[in-house]
Design an enzyme around this catalytic site. Structure first.
Site, PDB file in Angstrom:
ATOM      1  N   LYS A  54       0.627  -1.297   0.107  1.00  0.00           N
ATOM      2  CA  LYS A  54       0.075  -0.128   0.031  1.00  0.00           C
ATOM      3  C   LYS A  54       0.856   1.211   0.044  1.00  0.00           C
ATOM      4  CE  LYS A  54      -4.092  -2.073   2.221  1.00  0.00           C
ATOM      5  NZ  LYS A  54      -4.584  -2.520   3.517  1.00  0.00           N
ATOM      6  N   GLN A  98      -5.098  -1.195   9.838  1.00  0.00           N
ATOM      7  CA  GLN A  98      -4.848  -2.661   9.297  1.00  0.00           C
ATOM      8  C   GLN A  98      -5.361  -3.388  10.167  1.00  0.00           C
ATOM      9  OE1 GLN A  98      -3.545  -3.134   5.831  1.00  0.00           O
ATOM     10  NE2 GLN A  98      -4.486  -5.305   6.300  1.00  0.00           N
ATOM     11  N   ASP A 121     -11.102   3.372   4.392  1.00  0.00           N
ATOM     12  CA  ASP A 121     -11.656   1.735   4.226  1.00  0.00           C
ATOM     13  C   ASP A 121     -13.377   1.832   4.185  1.00  0.00           C
ATOM     14  OD1 ASP A 121      -9.671  -0.220   3.906  1.00  0.00           O
ATOM     15  OD2 ASP A 121      -9.356  -0.437   6.093  1.00  0.00           O
TER      16      ASP A 121
END
Ligand code: NDP
Length: 297
Positions: A54, A98, A121
């Site tokens: 990422k 994460q 997200d």
């Protein structure tokens, strides 16, 4: 029938190019560089790989990338304090924590402490509610990537029968919501669904997000249907070593389907591309600027 392969890798490269072009315009015209902060707690090897790639792709499209790698034993208060700091940092437009987090940390509490406008997200409860009521939101990256590929392949999805296998909060439910917003007739199947093969056979669009290697065989697929395989499963090869497979049996499904995404090279690359797309979208919204076209819904 041999299905058309929906090339997620190539499509993701196009999405990243679009993001990169928009980032360049933001810098040139407004002096703004979109910034993405990724927070990783602990040393889960798979998460470390995701975070690394990422960060690399964020930099490649010209954005600022910040990584916070934190000790697995850190307290919840310390993590919440770090997120507060990122929420207040005007150079950061997207924040991603994460998952999974270590057991002593409350994931819902942590995710809901992110400023919803920076929640790239799309997991914050406000964004879930906005998506559920068809309002502008941050859309979870994996389902957003699936929808982009479906729109690219079909144009309008209106009136199509869609079956989503899997009802997780990160894939199945938001995927179903997006398809409903596209005016599909949507069924969500799960582990308690009766006659799953018959349910799947009704679908013009099948999205498999189960986490079971090659669970969906070709004889569950209506001829000509579009199959989107979200699954990423590592299995042993008979000759030794491992390989990645999806949740559908690619060989038999591609004989029947009209179009299919491969694993690897389908949904996976689109997920990171959509994270970058969400970050540039969040940056434009934060600065009251026009959003790039085709990078969100
Ligand atoms: P979860 O484990 O959270 O959810 C799996 C879902 O599948 C559940 O709703 C479960 O039903 C359902 N299910 C399990 N077994 C069956 C069965 N035999 N028949 C029907 N339904 C079943 O998984 P995720 O949604 O997080 O992930 C799904 C897959 O997608 C995984 O392989 C994951 O690795 C992959 N993934 C890929 C991403 C990408 O970028 N390509 C991103 C995220 C995930 P129930 O609720 O009843 O238990």
């Amino acid at each position: 029938m041999t299905a058309t392969v929906i090339d997620g890798k190539a499509f993701a490269a196009k999405v990243r190019d679009k993001v990169g072009a928009h980032v360049a315009r933001l810098k040139a015209d407004h002096g703004i560089t979109p910034g993405l902060a990724v927070v990783l707690v602990g040393e889960d090897p798979a998460s470390q790989v995701y975070v690394r790639s990422k960060g690399k792709m964020t930099v490649e499209v010209g954005m600022k990338s910040v990584e916070h790698r934190l000790d697995k034993d850190m307290s919840e208060n310390e993590l919440l304090e770090m997120i507060r700091h990122l929420n207040n940092d005007p150079t950061i437009h997207g924040i991603l924590v994460q998952l999974p987090l270590p057991d002593h940390l409350d994931s819902d509490l942590v995710i809901n402490s992110i400023d919803p406008a920076k929640d790239v997200d799309g997991f914050h409860i406000s964004n879930v509610g906005l998506l559920g009521t068809g309002q502008k939101s941050m859309v979870p990256c994996t389902p957003l990537g699936c929808l982009m590929m479906l729109r690219e392949h079909h144009g309008s999805l209106s009136g199509m029968n869609a079956v989503v296998v899997g009802r997780s909060n990160i894939v199945g439910k938001p995927m179903a919501q997006l398809l409903l917003n596209e005016s599909c007739t949507v069924t969500i199947a799960h582990s308690r669904t009766k006659d799953l093969p018959d349910v799947v056979r009704q679908a013009d669009i099948v999205v498999a997000a189960v986490g079971r290697p090659e669970m969906v065989p070709g004889d569950w697929i209506k001829p000509g249907a579009t199959v989107i395989d979200v699954g990423i499963n590592r299995i042993d090869k008979p000759e030794g070593g491992t390989r990645l497979v999806g949740d559908v049996d690619y060989a038999s499904c591609s004989d029947v389907a009209g179009a299919i995404t491969p694993v690897p090279g389908g949904v996976g690359p689109m997920t990171i591309a959509c994270l970058l797309a969400n970050t540039v979208t969040a940056c434009c919204r934060a600065n009251d600027l026009d959003e790039p076209e085709g990078l969100t819904v």
